[in-house]
Design a protein around this motif. Structure first.
Motif, PDB file in Angstrom:
ATOM      1  N   HIS A 124       0.779  -1.114  -0.059  1.00 26.30           N
ATOM      2  CA  HIS A 124       0.036  -0.102  -0.092  1.00 26.30           C
ATOM      3  C   HIS A 124       0.790   1.306  -0.035  1.00 26.30           C
ATOM      4  O   HIS A 124       0.141   2.375  -0.384  1.00 26.30           O
ATOM      5  N   ALA A 125       2.056   1.199   0.435  1.00 26.24           N
ATOM      6  CA  ALA A 125       2.975   2.365   0.302  1.00 26.24           C
ATOM      7  C   ALA A 125       3.404   2.431  -0.916  1.00 26.24           C
ATOM      8  O   ALA A 125       4.544   3.445  -0.955  1.00 26.24           O
ATOM      9  N   ASN A 126       3.587   1.691  -1.796  1.00 28.41           N
ATOM     10  CA  ASN A 126       4.257   1.989  -2.897  1.00 28.41           C
ATOM     11  C   ASN A 126       4.203   3.343  -3.586  1.00 28.41           C
ATOM     12  O   ASN A 126       5.147   3.931  -4.228  1.00 28.41           O
ATOM     13  N   PRO A 127       2.943   3.721  -3.802  1.00 33.67           N
ATOM     14  CA  PRO A 127       2.751   5.123  -4.615  1.00 33.67           C
ATOM     15  C   PRO A 127       3.428   6.195  -3.719  1.00 33.67           C
ATOM     16  O   PRO A 127       3.983   7.197  -4.299  1.00 33.67           O
ATOM     17  N   LYS A 128       3.516   6.079  -2.342  1.00 32.43           N
ATOM     18  CA  LYS A 128       3.993   6.957  -1.515  1.00 32.43           C
ATOM     19  C   LYS A 128       5.524   6.899  -1.753  1.00 32.43           C
ATOM     20  O   LYS A 128       6.229   7.866  -1.790  1.00 32.43           O
ATOM     21  N   ALA A 129       6.097   5.733  -1.562  1.00 32.68           N
ATOM     22  CA  ALA A 129       7.444   5.486  -1.917  1.00 32.68           C
ATOM     23  C   ALA A 129       8.189   6.007  -3.057  1.00 32.68           C
ATOM     24  O   ALA A 129       9.322   6.345  -3.015  1.00 32.68           O
ATOM     25  N   ALA A 130       7.151   6.074  -4.340  1.00 30.50           N
ATOM     26  CA  ALA A 130       7.547   6.362  -5.420  1.00 30.50           C
ATOM     27  C   ALA A 130       7.519   7.707  -5.505  1.00 30.50           C
ATOM     28  O   ALA A 130       8.070   8.394  -6.719  1.00 30.50           O
TER      29      ALA A 130
END
Length: 257
Positions: A124-130
């Motif tokens: 779920h954190a992928n968009p934030k991490a990107a």
């Protein structure tokens, strides 16, 4: 060198990642993402697996799923990648392999609460991490079903999530707080250069499998494919509306011009 066999065991959840070939950003178009969500629905109807987590990025996809039978995992991924490759190659007017040949998978017992929650949060954190956004709500991940307890028509809550509190509202509040503590770690992109240790492998493997047809070169299993198919739109809209940050903004993608 032969590939290592996958560790497939009953009662396991699997974190699966698949990438576009050459890391190309072929999943940017909203229409492609709609078709992808529809393809997952078709795969679930065909193989009857549980989908606990999903995040569709621009050039890769993360899943957390549990097959009915452990040996179903390769069948699920083969069918899903085959189906979507055919669709996307026609939609994007391209040929050849759409996905990388080998998908990543990591299995763990579904009762392993710590591993399950860490995996869900990572997905779920992928968009934030990107660097795409500040928060966790994202149109094409199912974070919203955990935070808002909504129903997107595809995913289910992982058993580990349901142990976080005495009520669903408490589970959601604790998972929300758990996600807010996450600090993404930057990952330098791997780059290969002439003279590196990868070059001999590339040369050695050149020309292998010339007579094999790429999934993207096979015929579509239907005639007169249309991206704006009503069933595709219906499945995708329900998923997005359940998970997006702002429903008014997300609805604009589904309104007919």
């Amino acid at each position: 060198m032969p590939r290592k066999p996958r560790d497939l065991k009953p009662g396991y959840s699997y974190h699966v990642t698949t990438r576009c070939n050459n890391r190309e950003f072929n999943l940017v178009r909203h229409e492609c993402r709609e078709v992808f969500i529809y393809a997952i629905k078709q795969a679930m109807d065909k193989f009857d697996f549980k989908l606990y987590g999903i995040c569709l990025m621009s050039n890769h996809v993360h899943y957390l799923l549990e097959p009915l039978l452990p040996e179903d995992l390769p069948k699920i991924m083969h069918w899903l990648n085959w189906y979507t490759a055919m669709c996307f190659n026609q939609m994007l007017n391209r040929t050849g392999h759409f996905w990388e040949q080998r998908y990543y998978s990591l299995g763990f017992p579904k009762h392993d609460k710590r591993q399950a929650l860490n995996t869900l949060r990572y997905i779920h954190a992928n968009p934030k991490a990107a660097g795409m956004q500040q928060g966790f709500f994202y149109d094409f991940s199912n974070y919203g079903t955990y935070d808002r307890l909504s129903n997107d028509g595809l995913t289910k809550w992982h058993p580990a999530f349901l142990t976080m509190g005495k009520s669903l509202e408490e589970c959601a509040a604790k998972y929300r707080a758990f996600c807010k503590k996450y600090t993404p770690k930057s990952k330098p992109e791997k780059r290969y250069h002439w003279g590196s240790k990868m070059l001999p492998k590339v040369i050695k493997g050149k020309g292998k499998g010339k007579n094999k047809s790429s999934p993207g070169q096979m015929k579509l299993p239907w005639d007169n494919w249309e991206v704006a198919d009503s069933e595709v739109r219906k499945v995708a809209e329900k998923f997005v509306m359940a998970n997006c940050y702002d429903q008014k903004v997300a609805a604009q993608f589904f309104n007919d011009d």
